[in-house]
Design a protein around this motif. Structure first.
Motif, PDB file in Angstrom:
ATOM      1  N   MET A   1       0.831  -1.184   0.000  1.00 47.37           N
ATOM      2  CA  MET A   1       0.000   0.000   0.000  1.00 47.37           C
ATOM      3  C   MET A   1       0.876   1.250   0.000  1.00 47.37           C
ATOM      4  O   MET A   1       2.049   1.177   0.352  1.00 47.37           O
ATOM      5  CB  MET A   1      -0.892   0.018   1.251  1.00 47.37           C
ATOM      6  N   GLU A   2       0.277   2.358  -0.386  1.00 50.05           N
ATOM      7  CA  GLU A   2       1.006   3.629  -0.345  1.00 50.05           C
ATOM      8  C   GLU A   2       0.191   4.653   0.416  1.00 50.05           C
ATOM      9  O   GLU A   2      -1.038   4.634   0.367  1.00 50.05           O
ATOM     10  CB  GLU A   2       1.277   4.132  -1.759  1.00 50.05           C
ATOM     11  N   LYS A   3       0.888   5.521   1.128  1.00 52.23           N
ATOM     12  CA  LYS A   3       0.229   6.570   1.914  1.00 52.23           C
ATOM     13  C   LYS A   3       1.119   7.799   1.888  1.00 52.23           C
ATOM     14  O   LYS A   3       2.340   7.690   1.982  1.00 52.23           O
ATOM     15  CB  LYS A   3       0.059   6.074   3.361  1.00 52.23           C
ATOM     16  N   THR A   4       0.501   8.974   1.753  1.00 54.37           N
ATOM     17  CA  THR A   4       1.241  10.231   1.840  1.00 54.37           C
ATOM     18  C   THR A   4       0.857  10.912   3.144  1.00 54.37           C
ATOM     19  O   THR A   4      -0.331  11.096   3.428  1.00 54.37           O
ATOM     20  CB  THR A   4       0.914  11.153   0.647  1.00 54.37           C
ATOM     21  N   LEU A   5       1.872  11.244   3.936  1.00 52.18           N
ATOM     22  CA  LEU A   5       1.646  11.926   5.215  1.00 52.18           C
ATOM     23  C   LEU A   5       2.180  13.346   5.129  1.00 52.18           C
ATOM     24  O   LEU A   5       3.269  13.561   4.588  1.00 52.18           O
ATOM     25  CB  LEU A   5       2.375  11.181   6.343  1.00 52.18           C
ATOM     26  N   SER A   6       1.435  14.299   5.662  1.00 51.66           N
ATOM     27  CA  SER A   6       1.907  15.689   5.733  1.00 51.66           C
ATOM     28  C   SER A   6       2.711  15.846   7.010  1.00 51.66           C
ATOM     29  O   SER A   6       2.235  15.504   8.094  1.00 51.66           O
ATOM     30  CB  SER A   6       0.720  16.654   5.763  1.00 51.66           C
ATOM     31  N   VAL A   7       3.938  16.372   6.859  1.00 52.02           N
ATOM     32  CA  VAL A   7       4.840  16.506   8.003  1.00 52.02           C
ATOM     33  C   VAL A   7       5.308  17.951   8.106  1.00 52.02           C
ATOM     34  O   VAL A   7       5.857  18.501   7.149  1.00 52.02           O
ATOM     35  CB  VAL A   7       6.057  15.564   7.860  1.00 52.02           C
ATOM     36  N   GLN A   8       5.080  18.568   9.266  1.00 53.43           N
ATOM     37  CA  GLN A   8       5.514  19.943   9.491  1.00 53.43           C
ATOM     38  C   GLN A   8       6.894  19.966  10.145  1.00 53.43           C
ATOM     39  O   GLN A   8       7.205  19.120  10.975  1.00 53.43           O
ATOM     40  CB  GLN A   8       4.525  20.696  10.400  1.00 53.43           C
ATOM     41  N   GLY A   9       7.697  20.957   9.778  1.00 51.86           N
ATOM     42  CA  GLY A   9       8.978  21.167  10.439  1.00 51.86           C
ATOM     43  C   GLY A   9      10.196  20.644   9.700  1.00 51.86           C
ATOM     44  O   GLY A   9      11.307  20.820  10.158  1.00 51.86           O
ATOM     45  N   MET A  10       9.988  19.981   8.577  1.00 50.53           N
ATOM     46  CA  MET A  10      11.137  19.480   7.807  1.00 50.53           C
ATOM     47  C   MET A  10      11.641  20.602   6.906  1.00 50.53           C
ATOM     48  O   MET A  10      10.861  21.214   6.186  1.00 50.53           O
ATOM     49  CB  MET A  10      10.737  18.289   6.943  1.00 50.53           C
ATOM     50  N   SER A  11      12.958  20.857   6.964  1.00 49.86           N
ATOM     51  CA  SER A  11      13.475  21.966   6.164  1.00 49.86           C
ATOM     52  C   SER A  11      14.810  21.676   5.496  1.00 49.86           C
ATOM     53  O   SER A  11      15.295  22.495   4.726  1.00 49.86           O
ATOM     54  CB  SER A  11      13.607  23.206   7.050  1.00 49.86           C
ATOM     55  N   CYS A  12      15.422  20.540   5.789  1.00 52.17           N
ATOM     56  CA  CYS A  12      16.777  20.324   5.268  1.00 52.17           C
ATOM     57  C   CYS A  12      17.023  18.845   5.002  1.00 52.17           C
ATOM     58  O   CYS A  12      16.188  17.994   5.293  1.00 52.17           O
ATOM     59  CB  CYS A  12      17.794  20.847   6.282  1.00 52.17           C
ATOM     60  N   GLY A  13      18.190  18.558   4.492  1.00 50.13           N
ATOM     61  CA  GLY A  13      18.579  17.183   4.199  1.00 50.13           C
ATOM     62  C   GLY A  13      18.623  16.311   5.435  1.00 50.13           C
ATOM     63  O   GLY A  13      18.280  15.132   5.378  1.00 50.13           O
ATOM     64  N   HIS A  14      19.024  16.888   6.568  1.00 50.85           N
ATOM     65  CA  HIS A  14      19.056  16.108   7.813  1.00 50.85           C
ATOM     66  C   HIS A  14      17.641  15.699   8.207  1.00 50.85           C
ATOM     67  O   HIS A  14      17.412  14.570   8.635  1.00 50.85           O
ATOM     68  CB  HIS A  14      19.711  16.906   8.949  1.00 50.85           C
ATOM     69  N   CYS A  15      16.682  16.636   8.053  1.00 47.16           N
ATOM     70  CA  CYS A  15      15.277  16.337   8.351  1.00 47.16           C
ATOM     71  C   CYS A  15      14.810  15.167   7.487  1.00 47.16           C
ATOM     72  O   CYS A  15      14.177  14.226   7.964  1.00 47.16           O
ATOM     73  CB  CYS A  15      14.396  17.545   8.053  1.00 47.16           C
ATOM     74  N   LYS A  16      15.132  15.240   6.218  1.00 48.72           N
ATOM     75  CA  LYS A  16      14.747  14.208   5.247  1.00 48.72           C
ATOM     76  C   LYS A  16      15.302  12.851   5.670  1.00 48.72           C
ATOM     77  O   LYS A  16      14.574  11.862   5.725  1.00 48.72           O
ATOM     78  CB  LYS A  16      15.279  14.627   3.867  1.00 48.72           C
ATOM     79  N   MET A  17      16.575  12.821   6.031  1.00 41.54           N
ATOM     80  CA  MET A  17      17.203  11.562   6.434  1.00 41.54           C
ATOM     81  C   MET A  17      16.605  11.025   7.735  1.00 41.54           C
ATOM     82  O   MET A  17      16.425   9.823   7.881  1.00 41.54           O
ATOM     83  CB  MET A  17      18.717  11.735   6.585  1.00 41.54           C
TER      84      MET A  17
ATOM     85  N   SER B   1       0.438  -3.302   4.945  1.00 41.79           N
ATOM     86  CA  SER B   1      -0.534  -2.991   5.997  1.00 41.79           C
ATOM     87  C   SER B   1      -0.736  -4.140   6.983  1.00 41.79           C
ATOM     88  O   SER B   1      -1.310  -3.941   8.052  1.00 41.79           O
ATOM     89  CB  SER B   1      -1.875  -2.597   5.375  1.00 41.79           C
ATOM     90  N   GLU B   2      -0.253  -5.328   6.653  1.00 42.08           N
ATOM     91  CA  GLU B   2      -0.361  -6.447   7.587  1.00 42.08           C
ATOM     92  C   GLU B   2       0.767  -6.428   8.614  1.00 42.08           C
ATOM     93  O   GLU B   2       0.692  -7.119   9.629  1.00 42.08           O
ATOM     94  CB  GLU B   2      -0.367  -7.778   6.831  1.00 42.08           C
ATOM     95  N   LYS B   3       1.813  -5.629   8.343  1.00 44.37           N
ATOM     96  CA  LYS B   3       2.965  -5.584   9.251  1.00 44.37           C
ATOM     97  C   LYS B   3       3.077  -4.280  10.026  1.00 44.37           C
ATOM     98  O   LYS B   3       3.648  -4.266  11.121  1.00 44.37           O
ATOM     99  CB  LYS B   3       4.263  -5.796   8.463  1.00 44.37           C
ATOM    100  N   VAL B   4       2.568  -3.189   9.453  1.00 43.54           N
ATOM    101  CA  VAL B   4       2.744  -1.887  10.100  1.00 43.54           C
ATOM    102  C   VAL B   4       1.488  -1.035   9.901  1.00 43.54           C
ATOM    103  O   VAL B   4       0.847  -1.114   8.859  1.00 43.54           O
ATOM    104  CB  VAL B   4       4.011  -1.160   9.569  1.00 43.54           C
ATOM    105  N   THR B   5       1.158  -0.238  10.937  1.00 44.20           N
ATOM    106  CA  THR B   5      -0.022   0.624  10.852  1.00 44.20           C
ATOM    107  C   THR B   5       0.392   2.059  10.544  1.00 44.20           C
ATOM    108  O   THR B   5       1.542   2.449  10.768  1.00 44.20           O
ATOM    109  CB  THR B   5      -0.794   0.635  12.179  1.00 44.20           C
TER     110      THR B   5
ATOM    111  N   GLY C   1       7.932  -3.673   7.776  1.00 44.66           N
ATOM    112  CA  GLY C   1       6.777  -3.524   6.909  1.00 44.66           C
ATOM    113  C   GLY C   1       6.847  -2.317   6.001  1.00 44.66           C
ATOM    114  O   GLY C   1       6.090  -2.228   5.039  1.00 44.66           O
ATOM    115  N   VAL C   2       7.745  -1.372   6.296  1.00 43.57           N
ATOM    116  CA  VAL C   2       7.914  -0.209   5.422  1.00 43.57           C
ATOM    117  C   VAL C   2       8.988  -0.550   4.390  1.00 43.57           C
ATOM    118  O   VAL C   2      10.123  -0.840   4.751  1.00 43.57           O
ATOM    119  CB  VAL C   2       8.310   1.061   6.217  1.00 43.57           C
ATOM    120  N   SER C   3       8.615  -0.514   3.116  1.00 44.14           N
ATOM    121  CA  SER C   3       9.585  -0.866   2.076  1.00 44.14           C
ATOM    122  C   SER C   3      10.225   0.363   1.442  1.00 44.14           C
ATOM    123  O   SER C   3      11.307   0.276   0.886  1.00 44.14           O
ATOM    124  CB  SER C   3       8.926  -1.735   1.007  1.00 44.14           C
ATOM    125  N   ALA C   4       9.543   1.531   1.525  1.00 43.10           N
ATOM    126  CA  ALA C   4      10.112   2.747   0.955  1.00 43.10           C
ATOM    127  C   ALA C   4       9.516   3.966   1.637  1.00 43.10           C
ATOM    128  O   ALA C   4       8.364   3.955   2.062  1.00 43.10           O
ATOM    129  CB  ALA C   4       9.840   2.811  -0.541  1.00 43.10           C
TER     130      ALA C   4
END
Length: 67
Positions: A1-17, A47-51, A28-31
């Protein structure tokens, strides 16, 4: 399955990592791909491994707010 989450406060490469790393550590998360401009992360998961709640908790533990 795929899901897009909105995340506040990310501003740089470190945040991304931090967010991608926290998500990829979950069984359960593959990407996870952060889009800093959009303030979102696209997650591909089994979705059977992670919520969605577990993914949100992992992001919030890194210090970011998920809406």
């Amino acid at each position: 399955m795929e899901k897009t989450l909105s995340v506040q406060g990310m501003s740089c490469g470190h945040c991304k990592m931090s967010v991608e790393g926290a998500l990829k550590d979950l069984d359960g998360v593959s990407a996870a791909e952060v889009n800093l401009e959009a303030g979102s992360v696209d997650v591909t998961y089994d979705s059977e491994k992670v919520t969605v709640d577990a993914m949100i908790d992992a992001i919030e533990e890194q210090g970011y707010e998920v809406s």
